[in-house]
Motif scaffolding. Structure first.
Motif, PDB file in Angstrom:
ATOM      1  N   VAL A   1     -11.867 125.863  81.245  1.00 52.29           N
ATOM      2  CA  VAL A   1     -12.478 126.287  81.613  1.00 52.29           C
ATOM      3  C   VAL A   1     -13.882 127.224  80.606  1.00 52.29           C
ATOM      4  CG1 VAL A   1     -12.684 127.956  83.365  1.00 52.29           C
ATOM      5  CG2 VAL A   1     -10.660 126.446  83.164  1.00 52.29           C
ATOM      6  N   PHE A   2     -14.991 127.073  81.538  1.00 48.68           N
ATOM      7  CA  PHE A   2     -16.231 128.309  80.806  1.00 48.68           C
ATOM      8  C   PHE A   2     -16.327 129.306  80.916  1.00 48.68           C
ATOM      9  CE2 PHE A   2     -16.666 123.094  79.986  1.00 48.68           C
ATOM     10  CZ  PHE A   2     -16.853 123.172  78.123  1.00 48.68           C
ATOM     11  N   PRO A   3     -16.595 130.582  80.178  1.00 51.45           N
ATOM     12  CA  PRO A   3     -16.780 131.757  81.173  1.00 51.45           C
ATOM     13  C   PRO A   3     -18.145 131.480  81.450  1.00 51.45           C
ATOM     14  CG  PRO A   3     -16.222 132.010  78.631  1.00 51.45           C
ATOM     15  CD  PRO A   3     -16.629 129.979  79.125  1.00 51.45           C
ATOM     16  N   ARG A   4     -18.143 132.399  82.446  1.00 48.05           N
ATOM     17  CA  ARG A   4     -19.779 132.902  82.197  1.00 48.05           C
ATOM     18  C   ARG A   4     -20.756 133.615  81.613  1.00 48.05           C
ATOM     19  NH1 ARG A   4     -18.788 135.159  88.972  1.00 48.05           N
ATOM     20  NH2 ARG A   4     -17.215 133.589  89.594  1.00 48.05           N
ATOM     21  N   PRO A   5     -21.698 133.418  82.164  1.00 48.47           N
ATOM     22  CA  PRO A   5     -22.915 133.828  80.854  1.00 48.47           C
ATOM     23  C   PRO A   5     -22.318 135.094  80.702  1.00 48.47           C
ATOM     24  CG  PRO A   5     -24.059 132.028  82.218  1.00 48.47           C
ATOM     25  CD  PRO A   5     -22.664 132.482  82.716  1.00 48.47           C
ATOM     26  N   ASN A   6     -21.897 135.989  81.352  1.00 47.06           N
ATOM     27  CA  ASN A   6     -22.186 137.674  81.179  1.00 47.06           C
ATOM     28  C   ASN A   6     -21.457 137.734  80.567  1.00 47.06           C
ATOM     29  OD1 ASN A   6     -24.616 137.692  83.100  1.00 47.06           O
ATOM     30  ND2 ASN A   6     -23.382 138.254  84.506  1.00 47.06           N
ATOM     31  N   LEU A   7     -20.231 137.625  80.800  1.00 45.94           N
ATOM     32  CA  LEU A   7     -18.942 137.069  79.790  1.00 45.94           C
ATOM     33  C   LEU A   7     -19.075 137.335  78.382  1.00 45.94           C
ATOM     34  CD1 LEU A   7     -16.427 136.746  82.021  1.00 45.94           C
ATOM     35  CD2 LEU A   7     -16.414 138.859  81.067  1.00 45.94           C
ATOM     36  N   GLU A   8     -19.673 135.819  78.225  1.00 43.22           N
ATOM     37  CA  GLU A   8     -19.745 135.524  77.598  1.00 43.22           C
ATOM     38  C   GLU A   8     -21.017 136.595  76.263  1.00 43.22           C
ATOM     39  OE1 GLU A   8     -20.995 131.281  74.531  1.00 43.22           O
ATOM     40  OE2 GLU A   8     -21.116 131.538  77.672  1.00 43.22           O
ATOM     41  N   ARG A   9     -21.776 136.656  76.853  1.00 45.53           N
ATOM     42  CA  ARG A   9     -23.187 137.361  76.483  1.00 45.53           C
ATOM     43  C   ARG A   9     -22.637 138.844  75.885  1.00 45.53           C
ATOM     44  NH1 ARG A   9     -25.870 141.457  79.456  1.00 45.53           N
ATOM     45  NH2 ARG A   9     -24.860 140.169  80.805  1.00 45.53           N
ATOM     46  N   LEU A  10     -21.695 139.611  77.051  1.00 46.78           N
ATOM     47  CA  LEU A  10     -21.094 140.526  76.571  1.00 46.78           C
ATOM     48  C   LEU A  10     -19.974 140.381  75.244  1.00 46.78           C
ATOM     49  CD1 LEU A  10     -20.379 141.659  79.944  1.00 46.78           C
ATOM     50  CD2 LEU A  10     -22.017 142.715  78.228  1.00 46.78           C
ATOM     51  N   TYR A  11     -19.163 139.484  75.110  1.00 49.58           N
ATOM     52  CA  TYR A  11     -17.923 139.278  74.043  1.00 49.58           C
ATOM     53  C   TYR A  11     -18.044 139.112  72.840  1.00 49.58           C
ATOM     54  CZ  TYR A  11     -15.456 142.331  77.868  1.00 49.58           C
ATOM     55  OH  TYR A  11     -14.942 143.366  78.410  1.00 49.58           O
ATOM     56  N   LYS A  12     -18.798 138.179  73.102  1.00 45.88           N
ATOM     57  CA  LYS A  12     -19.827 136.765  72.271  1.00 45.88           C
ATOM     58  C   LYS A  12     -19.794 137.683  70.299  1.00 45.88           C
ATOM     59  CE  LYS A  12     -24.572 136.572  72.322  1.00 45.88           C
ATOM     60  NZ  LYS A  12     -25.986 135.728  72.201  1.00 45.88           N
ATOM     61  N   GLU A  13     -19.433 139.359  69.901  1.00 47.40           N
ATOM     62  CA  GLU A  13     -20.149 139.992  68.874  1.00 47.40           C
ATOM     63  C   GLU A  13     -18.322 140.162  68.095  1.00 47.40           C
ATOM     64  OE1 GLU A  13     -23.011 142.478  69.426  1.00 47.40           O
ATOM     65  OE2 GLU A  13     -24.125 141.761  69.800  1.00 47.40           O
ATOM     66  N   SER A  14     -18.764 140.224  67.160  1.00 47.63           N
ATOM     67  CA  SER A  14     -17.496 140.450  65.820  1.00 47.63           C
ATOM     68  C   SER A  14     -16.181 140.864  66.517  1.00 47.63           C
ATOM     69  CB  SER A  14     -18.029 140.710  64.840  1.00 47.63           C
ATOM     70  OG  SER A  14     -17.787 141.941  65.282  1.00 47.63           O
ATOM     71  N   PRO A  15     -16.263 142.172  67.311  1.00 39.87           N
ATOM     72  CA  PRO A  15     -14.500 142.342  67.157  1.00 39.87           C
ATOM     73  C   PRO A  15     -13.802 141.718  68.361  1.00 39.87           C
ATOM     74  CG  PRO A  15     -16.817 144.299  68.082  1.00 39.87           C
ATOM     75  CD  PRO A  15     -16.955 143.033  67.409  1.00 39.87           C
ATOM     76  N   TYR A  16     -14.617 140.947  69.001  1.00 44.76           N
ATOM     77  CA  TYR A  16     -13.577 139.983  70.251  1.00 44.76           C
ATOM     78  C   TYR A  16     -13.809 138.543  70.021  1.00 44.76           C
ATOM     79  CZ  TYR A  16     -15.571 144.565  72.726  1.00 44.76           C
ATOM     80  OH  TYR A  16     -15.717 145.739  73.287  1.00 44.76           O
ATOM     81  N   ASN A  17     -14.686 138.009  69.054  1.00 47.68           N
ATOM     82  CA  ASN A  17     -14.237 136.517  68.974  1.00 47.68           C
ATOM     83  C   ASN A  17     -13.975 136.372  70.403  1.00 47.68           C
ATOM     84  OD1 ASN A  17     -15.342 136.909  66.471  1.00 47.68           O
ATOM     85  ND2 ASN A  17     -12.976 137.483  65.752  1.00 47.68           N
ATOM     86  N   TYR A  18     -14.660 136.156  71.612  1.00 50.88           N
ATOM     87  CA  TYR A  18     -14.696 135.729  72.155  1.00 50.88           C
ATOM     88  C   TYR A  18     -14.599 133.805  72.289  1.00 50.88           C
ATOM     89  CZ  TYR A  18     -14.473 135.533  77.691  1.00 50.88           C
ATOM     90  OH  TYR A  18     -13.783 135.725  78.918  1.00 50.88           O
ATOM     91  N   PRO A  19     -14.054 132.975  73.005  1.00 48.47           N
ATOM     92  CA  PRO A  19     -13.920 131.489  72.638  1.00 48.47           C
ATOM     93  C   PRO A  19     -15.316 131.355  73.889  1.00 48.47           C
ATOM     94  CG  PRO A  19     -12.038 131.620  73.623  1.00 48.47           C
ATOM     95  CD  PRO A  19     -12.917 133.221  73.654  1.00 48.47           C
ATOM     96  N   ARG A  20     -16.143 130.400  73.195  1.00 45.37           N
ATOM     97  CA  ARG A  20     -16.822 129.222  74.376  1.00 45.37           C
ATOM     98  C   ARG A  20     -16.235 128.369  75.157  1.00 45.37           C
ATOM     99  NH1 ARG A  20     -21.492 129.623  73.202  1.00 45.37           N
ATOM    100  NH2 ARG A  20     -22.925 129.575  71.092  1.00 45.37           N
ATOM    101  N   SER A  21     -14.823 128.484  75.768  1.00 44.62           N
ATOM    102  CA  SER A  21     -13.779 127.313  76.453  1.00 44.62           C
ATOM    103  C   SER A  21     -12.521 127.458  76.570  1.00 44.62           C
ATOM    104  CB  SER A  21     -14.481 126.247  76.590  1.00 44.62           C
ATOM    105  OG  SER A  21     -13.570 125.418  75.376  1.00 44.62           O
ATOM    106  N   PHE A  22     -11.890 127.926  77.397  1.00 44.69           N
ATOM    107  CA  PHE A  22     -10.126 127.751  77.451  1.00 44.69           C
ATOM    108  C   PHE A  22      -9.854 127.113  77.754  1.00 44.69           C
ATOM    109  CE2 PHE A  22     -12.265 132.215  78.562  1.00 44.69           C
ATOM    110  CZ  PHE A  22     -11.455 133.530  77.553  1.00 44.69           C
ATOM    111  N   PRO A  23      -8.450 126.060  77.815  1.00 43.40           N
ATOM    112  CA  PRO A  23      -7.994 124.802  78.304  1.00 43.40           C
ATOM    113  C   PRO A  23      -7.093 125.970  78.960  1.00 43.40           C
ATOM    114  CG  PRO A  23      -6.427 126.246  76.183  1.00 43.40           C
ATOM    115  CD  PRO A  23      -7.788 126.939  75.934  1.00 43.40           C
TER     116      PRO A  23
END
Length: 119
Positions: free
Chosen positions: A79-101
């Motif tokens: 599952v790929f996150p929506r672009p808004n989530l990826e944009r908000l949480y991609k920076e260092s303290p969160y390390n938001y993944p590009r996809s989830f199993p």
């Protein structure tokens, strides 16, 4: 009675020549076998408990029809996150993944009632 032989065989006595699909014909898995075993053990425990509470013999407590558990679907995907989530949480303290199993399982419980497997 005003039924011909074909109607009687197919509607009155359907168990005699059943050629349709049965739940027991579906493929078994370790998970479905485990679930089926646990359910049957739990039913036996509940019947025994009910017989003790009511003070009757175990054979006086009705037994449900044959139960069959089958895993119909077992699918793994991403599952790929929506672009808004990826944009908000991609920076260092969160390390938001590009996809989830993501795993999807569909487990069905069939009960045989009057010779027919019912969901």
């Amino acid at each position: 009675r005003f039924l011909d032989r074909w109607c009687e065989d197919h509607f009155i006595n359907p168990n005699q020549n059943t050629k349709g699909f049965r739940a027991a014909d579906l493929p078994r898995t370790q998970y479905s076998d485990y679930m089926e075993e646990r359910i049957n053990c739990r039913i036996k425990e509940e019947r025994l408990k009910k017989a003790r509470e009511d003070g009757v013999a175990l054979c006086d407590i009705p037994m449900p029809g044959d139960l069959t558990v089958r895993v119909i679907l077992n699918k793994e995907s991403e599952v790929f996150p929506r672009p808004n989530l990826e944009r908000l949480y991609k920076e260092s303290p969160y390390n938001y993944p590009r996809s989830f199993p993501h795993r999807v399982k569909c487990v069905l419980l069939f009960q045989k009632i009057d010779g027919v497997d019912v969901l």
